[in-house]
Enzyme design. Sequence first.
Site, PDB file in Angstrom:
ATOM      1  N   ARG A  21      11.720  -3.594  16.513  1.00 45.49           N
ATOM      2  CA  ARG A  21      11.383  -4.865  15.874  1.00 45.49           C
ATOM      3  C   ARG A  21      12.320  -5.991  16.321  1.00 45.49           C
ATOM      4  NH1 ARG A  21       8.292  -2.792  11.312  1.00 45.49           N
ATOM      5  NH2 ARG A  21       7.406  -4.454  10.080  1.00 45.49           N
TER       6      ARG A  21
ATOM      7  N   ARG B 108      -4.230  -6.964   0.615  1.00 50.23           N
ATOM      8  CA  ARG B 108      -4.320  -5.613   1.169  1.00 50.23           C
ATOM      9  C   ARG B 108      -4.125  -4.529   0.101  1.00 50.23           C
ATOM     10  NH1 ARG B 108      -0.592  -3.985   6.257  1.00 50.23           N
ATOM     11  NH2 ARG B 108       1.148  -4.263   4.803  1.00 50.23           N
TER      12      ARG B 108
ATOM     13  N   ARG C 290       1.069  -2.584  -1.789  1.00 52.22           N
ATOM     14  CA  ARG C 290       2.478  -2.453  -1.415  1.00 52.22           C
ATOM     15  C   ARG C 290       3.298  -3.533  -2.102  1.00 52.22           C
ATOM     16  NH1 ARG C 290       2.997  -1.689   5.046  1.00 52.22           N
ATOM     17  NH2 ARG C 290       4.738  -3.080   4.630  1.00 52.22           N
TER      18      ARG C 290
ATOM     19  N   ARG D 278       8.670 -11.905   5.824  1.00 54.82           N
ATOM     20  CA  ARG D 278       8.331 -10.929   6.879  1.00 54.82           C
ATOM     21  C   ARG D 278       7.765 -11.641   8.104  1.00 54.82           C
ATOM     22  NH1 ARG D 278       4.413  -7.375   3.600  1.00 54.82           N
ATOM     23  NH2 ARG D 278       4.118  -6.125   5.478  1.00 54.82           N
TER      24      ARG D 278
HETATM   25  P1  AMP Z   1       5.972  -2.065   7.924  1.00 54.13           P
HETATM   26  O1  AMP Z   1       5.355  -0.966   7.148  1.00 54.13           O
HETATM   27  O2  AMP Z   1       6.042  -1.771   9.399  1.00 54.13           O
HETATM   28  O3  AMP Z   1       5.360  -3.404   7.616  1.00 54.13           O
HETATM   29  O4  AMP Z   1       7.507  -2.163   7.456  1.00 54.13           O
HETATM   30  C1  AMP Z   1       7.844  -2.482   6.120  1.00 54.13           C
HETATM   31  C2  AMP Z   1       9.295  -2.888   6.043  1.00 54.13           C
HETATM   32  O5  AMP Z   1      10.129  -1.793   6.465  1.00 54.13           O
HETATM   33  C3  AMP Z   1       9.683  -4.043   6.948  1.00 54.13           C
HETATM   34  O6  AMP Z   1       9.406  -5.314   6.366  1.00 54.13           O
HETATM   35  C4  AMP Z   1      11.199  -3.794   7.091  1.00 54.13           C
HETATM   36  O7  AMP Z   1      11.885  -4.191   5.937  1.00 54.13           O
HETATM   37  C5  AMP Z   1      11.258  -2.274   7.172  1.00 54.13           C
HETATM   38  N1  AMP Z   1      11.162  -1.825   8.578  1.00 54.13           N
HETATM   39  C6  AMP Z   1      10.125  -1.158   9.162  1.00 54.13           C
HETATM   40  N2  AMP Z   1      10.384  -0.927  10.461  1.00 54.13           N
HETATM   41  C7  AMP Z   1      11.602  -1.465  10.714  1.00 54.13           C
HETATM   42  C8  AMP Z   1      12.411  -1.583  11.869  1.00 54.13           C
HETATM   43  N3  AMP Z   1      12.006  -1.123  13.066  1.00 54.13           N
HETATM   44  N4  AMP Z   1      13.618  -2.192  11.761  1.00 54.13           N
HETATM   45  C9  AMP Z   1      14.043  -2.667  10.571  1.00 54.13           C
HETATM   46  N5  AMP Z   1      13.317  -2.623   9.443  1.00 54.13           N
HETATM   47  C10 AMP Z   1      12.107  -2.022   9.506  1.00 54.13           C
END
Ligand code: AMP
Length: 210
Positions: free
Chosen positions: A88, A122, A153, A164
């Site tokens: 990320r 969502r 979520r 985000r």
């Molecule tokens: P997601 O399900 O991919 O939208 O991730 C949800 C949350 O998890 C993100 O907003 C971050 O807070 C954390 N997160 C997920 N992947 C990462 C990553 N590669 N690096 C840091 N935080 C992450």
Amino acid sequence: MNLILLGAPGAGKGTQATKIADRYGLVHISTGDIFRANIKNGTKIGLLAKSYIDKGELVPDEVTCEIVKDRLTWEDCKKGYLLDGFPRNTFQADYLDKCAKIDAVVNINIDFSLLMDRLCGRRVCKECGESYHVSTLGGKTDCARCGGELYQRKDDNPETVKSRLDVYEAQTAPLIDYYTKKGLILNFTGTEAPAEVLFEEIKAKLDELK
Ligand code: AMP
């Protein structure tokens, strides 16, 4: 085949990830799912991750990179994997470079104006992770795919979504350039069209790679 799936929150990564992983027999590794499982199980990592996730910020690189590095050593990764939500930022991408050989990066571009509504409306299945939009559910609270319970979520609320998306623009979007320079990027446009349409386009490009 080892792939990365790149795209803003709400671009439809999760839905495409399931389809891609099924089609090519890849292990789907979602760092977001790993953190949510840790939160649910009340682990130390979960406790730490929650404080960042609730604010829409990234979990610290040291923690995230270590989790991914370990996950990639599991036996099932030998058949190929799809990274969803990792890397990320460029630190994570550099780190990954040292412990993995990536064949392609599937990047889903999307009009940012669609994302706030998509994310705040969502609903996700607790069992299989399939996502829906509340406007198409007609009040249903169970998953059409597996019957699991749908939930919202905690980070799918306007304030957290805003941060985000800011984090995505500042830290993750530069990875498009990063992987373009490495000749790995495959670009797609995520729209309001059914997910199957986008998947057909992705499949056509990935079939060429195989
Ligand atoms: P997601 O399900 O991919 O939208 O991730 C949800 C949350 O998890 C993100 O907003 C971050 O807070 C954390 N997160 C997920 N992947 C990462 C990553 N590669 N690096 C840091 N935080 C992450």
